[in-house]
Enzyme design. Structure first.
Site, PDB file in Angstrom:
ATOM      1  N   PRO A 196       0.823  -1.219   0.000  1.00 44.50           N
ATOM      2  CA  PRO A 196       0.000   0.000   0.000  1.00 44.50           C
ATOM      3  C   PRO A 196       0.855   1.266   0.000  1.00 44.50           C
ATOM      4  CG  PRO A 196      -0.224  -1.245   2.068  1.00 44.50           C
ATOM      5  CD  PRO A 196       0.537  -2.103   1.122  1.00 44.50           C
ATOM      6  N   GLN A 212      -6.240  -1.522   1.888  1.00 42.61           N
ATOM      7  CA  GLN A 212      -5.757  -1.347   3.258  1.00 42.61           C
ATOM      8  C   GLN A 212      -6.681  -0.343   3.958  1.00 42.61           C
ATOM      9  OE1 GLN A 212      -2.127   0.919   4.237  1.00 42.61           O
ATOM     10  NE2 GLN A 212      -1.425  -0.869   5.368  1.00 42.61           N
ATOM     11  N   TYR A 234       0.165   4.554  13.373  1.00 45.51           N
ATOM     12  CA  TYR A 234      -1.205   5.046  13.195  1.00 45.51           C
ATOM     13  C   TYR A 234      -2.093   4.464  14.303  1.00 45.51           C
ATOM     14  CZ  TYR A 234       0.806   6.860   8.969  1.00 45.51           C
ATOM     15  OH  TYR A 234       1.613   7.552   8.108  1.00 45.51           O
ATOM     16  N   ARG A 269      -1.307  -5.610   8.771  1.00 48.05           N
ATOM     17  CA  ARG A 269       0.059  -5.046   8.710  1.00 48.05           C
ATOM     18  C   ARG A 269       0.430  -4.543  10.088  1.00 48.05           C
ATOM     19  NH1 ARG A 269       3.294  -1.269   4.404  1.00 48.05           N
ATOM     20  NH2 ARG A 269       3.682  -3.338   3.569  1.00 48.05           N
ATOM     21  N   LEU A 284      12.821  -2.477   1.369  1.00 47.62           N
ATOM     22  CA  LEU A 284      14.080  -2.541   0.620  1.00 47.62           C
ATOM     23  C   LEU A 284      14.328  -3.904  -0.010  1.00 47.62           C
ATOM     24  CD1 LEU A 284      16.382  -0.152   2.642  1.00 47.62           C
ATOM     25  CD2 LEU A 284      15.540   0.120   0.315  1.00 47.62           C
TER      26      LEU A 284
HETATM   27  C1  FMN Z   1       4.886   6.839  -1.395  1.00 45.45           C
HETATM   28  C2  FMN Z   1       4.714   5.849  -0.290  1.00 45.45           C
HETATM   29  C3  FMN Z   1       3.493   5.746   0.353  1.00 45.45           C
HETATM   30  C4  FMN Z   1       3.285   4.786   1.368  1.00 45.45           C
HETATM   31  N1  FMN Z   1       2.045   4.651   1.915  1.00 45.45           N
HETATM   32  C5  FMN Z   1       1.795   3.593   2.740  1.00 45.45           C
HETATM   33  C6  FMN Z   1       0.475   3.275   3.133  1.00 45.45           C
HETATM   34  O1  FMN Z   1      -0.503   3.891   2.695  1.00 45.45           O
HETATM   35  N2  FMN Z   1       0.300   2.237   3.979  1.00 45.45           N
HETATM   36  C7  FMN Z   1       1.359   1.490   4.437  1.00 45.45           C
HETATM   37  O2  FMN Z   1       1.159   0.552   5.226  1.00 45.45           O
HETATM   38  N3  FMN Z   1       2.614   1.750   4.047  1.00 45.45           N
HETATM   39  C8  FMN Z   1       2.858   2.765   3.194  1.00 45.45           C
HETATM   40  N4  FMN Z   1       4.118   2.972   2.723  1.00 45.45           N
HETATM   41  C9  FMN Z   1       5.171   2.019   3.093  1.00 45.45           C
HETATM   42  C10 FMN Z   1       5.328   0.943   2.011  1.00 45.45           C
HETATM   43  O3  FMN Z   1       4.145   0.183   1.868  1.00 45.45           O
HETATM   44  C11 FMN Z   1       6.503   0.011   2.334  1.00 45.45           C
HETATM   45  O4  FMN Z   1       6.211  -0.673   3.532  1.00 45.45           O
HETATM   46  C12 FMN Z   1       7.815   0.776   2.485  1.00 45.45           C
HETATM   47  O5  FMN Z   1       7.954   1.760   1.487  1.00 45.45           O
HETATM   48  C13 FMN Z   1       9.011  -0.166   2.423  1.00 45.45           C
HETATM   49  O6  FMN Z   1       9.020  -0.890   1.219  1.00 45.45           O
HETATM   50  P1  FMN Z   1       9.964  -0.475  -0.048  1.00 45.45           P
HETATM   51  O7  FMN Z   1      11.383  -0.479   0.462  1.00 45.45           O
HETATM   52  O8  FMN Z   1       9.706  -1.561  -1.060  1.00 45.45           O
HETATM   53  O9  FMN Z   1       9.572   0.872  -0.509  1.00 45.45           O
HETATM   54  C14 FMN Z   1       4.352   3.945   1.756  1.00 45.45           C
HETATM   55  C15 FMN Z   1       5.586   4.072   1.106  1.00 45.45           C
HETATM   56  C16 FMN Z   1       5.764   4.984   0.097  1.00 45.45           C
HETATM   57  C17 FMN Z   1       7.106   5.053  -0.611  1.00 45.45           C
END
Ligand code: FMN
Length: 353
Positions: free
Chosen positions: A23, A99, A181, A229, A300
């Site tokens: 998400p 979500q 949250y 989550r 990551l």
């Molecule tokens: C632009 C953006 C918006 C995000 N919004 C949410 C969200 O709405 N809900 C959530 O649980 N995590 C949110 N995250 C966290 C991501 O879901 C993810 O857990 C986090 O970026 C780590 O993964 P990655 O390294 O693949 O980016 C967001 C991340 C980014 C970059």
């Protein structure tokens, strides 16, 4: 066959592979209403080959939005456009997930490109609520403490949101109990200093999440999966940690939760987090091994080989990708090639395969 492209069955839902669009808030809605940005953003990731596309944190009430531009599902009017989006996702071979979220004390903040900290009322801001009168950080509001009536509203809002999510065509529902949250604020002894039935002991701090789960299950059919989550740790002494996560996950499993999506952090503004490749994978792994529940790893994860190794090592069952899928919505199609899987591309794009 590469594990990343092995299907998985979750209750009545068949995911064609293990790749999940994590998400991601888009800060692009007006009054919670989805629009063509959300359709194209989520839709292109379905076209790109992900098995499950989960919408951003979608607010169960206006005061539960992180920013004024968050997606919402607090009124029936929100359903139509969301339904168009889920239809497109399904037509393109993916499963649509949502979500459901309440931002608690971290509500009413600016989208990062619009400003910083608390949104003033003139800009559409509002007074956030939380478990205790403790601000997340200096530039955040001190929340109004939720009383019993407020808690009942939160539960009812999650239940109603689940009902609308079903009508909107979603087939996976994720409860957002991570990242500082509202539901996580109740879990953590650092943000929850209540002296009533919702604070103090572990059993009391997890109470709201369990009651929200029950409210959701009252509307969400038992043949469709529910994910939770959770921030497995807040990286702070005296805070929520992996041991409590495992204990909670056992209870969630008993109560019918299908997947734990293991993230971390977000509740302590100055926590020291050892960020690096796959740094949260050990949390998904510990929960999977100690609880025997399906888990998702996130954080990551950027290469096909890395994702494949996580699955081969049985550290997780699903791979959630966020930023890598912003960089490249077609990541799954390329990952298949790297892992020597002959994946069908969308007919319209076949000449580029
Ligand atoms: C632009 C953006 C918006 C995000 N919004 C949410 C969200 O709405 N809900 C959530 O649980 N995590 C949110 N995250 C966290 C991501 O879901 C993810 O857990 C986090 O970026 C780590 O993964 P990655 O390294 O693949 O980016 C967001 C991340 C980014 C970059």
């Amino acid at each position: 066959m590469a594990k990343l492209f092995e299907p998985i069955q979750l209750k009545s839902i068949h995911l064609k592979n293990r790749i999940v669009v994590s998400p991601m808030c888009q800060y692009s809605a007006v009054d919670g209403y989805a629009n063509n940005w959300h359709l194209v953003h989520l839709g292109s990731r379905a076209v790109g080959g992900a098995g499950l596309v989960i919408s951003e944190a979608t607010a169960v009430s206006p005061e539960g939005r992180i920013s004024p531009e968050d997606l919402g599902i607090w009124e029936d009017g929100h359903i139509d456009k969301l339904r168009e989006i889920t239809s497109f996702i399904k037509e393109n071979g993916a499963v649509a997930g949502i979500q459901l979220a309440h931002a608690g004390r971290k509500a009413s903040t600016y989208a990062e490109w619009r400003g910083k900290g608390k949104v003033v009322e003139a800009d559409g801001g509002w007074q956030p609520v939380g478990p205790s009168a403790l601000a997340f950080a200096d530039d955040y509001a001190v929340p109004t403490v939720l009383d019993q009536e407020g808690i009942e509203k939160v539960k009812a809002d999650f239940g109603e949101a689940a009902r609308r999510a079903l009508l909107a065509g979603f087939e996976v529902l994720e409860i957002h109990a991570a990242h500082g949250y509202l539901l996580y604020e109740f879990l953590s002894p650092l943000s929850n200093q209540r002296t009533d039935a919702y604070g103090g002991s572990f059993d009391n701090r997890i109470r709201l999440l369990l009651e929200v789960l029950r409210a959701v299950q009252g509307q969400w059919p038992s043949h469709l999966p529910i994910f939770v989550r959770i921030s497995a740790t807040e990286w702070t002494d005296g805070g929520w940690d992996l041991e409590q996560t495992v204990a909670l996950a056992k209870i969630l499993k008993e109560r019918g939760v299908d997947v734990i999506d293991a993230s971390s952090g977000g509740n302590v503004a100055d926590a020291k987090i050892p960020i690096g490749a796959g740094y949260q994978v050990p949390f998904a792994s510990a929960v999977k091994k100690q609880v025997g529940i399906t888990t998702g790893a996130v954080g990551l994860i950027t290469s096909a080989a890395q994702a494949e190794t996580i699955l081969v090592n049985r550290d997780a069952d699903l791979i959630f990708l966020a930023r890598e899928l912003l960089r490249n919505p077609y990541w799954p199609l390329h990952a298949a090639k790297e892992l020597h899987v002959d994946l069908a591309w969308p007919n319209q794009y076949r000449r580029a395969k």
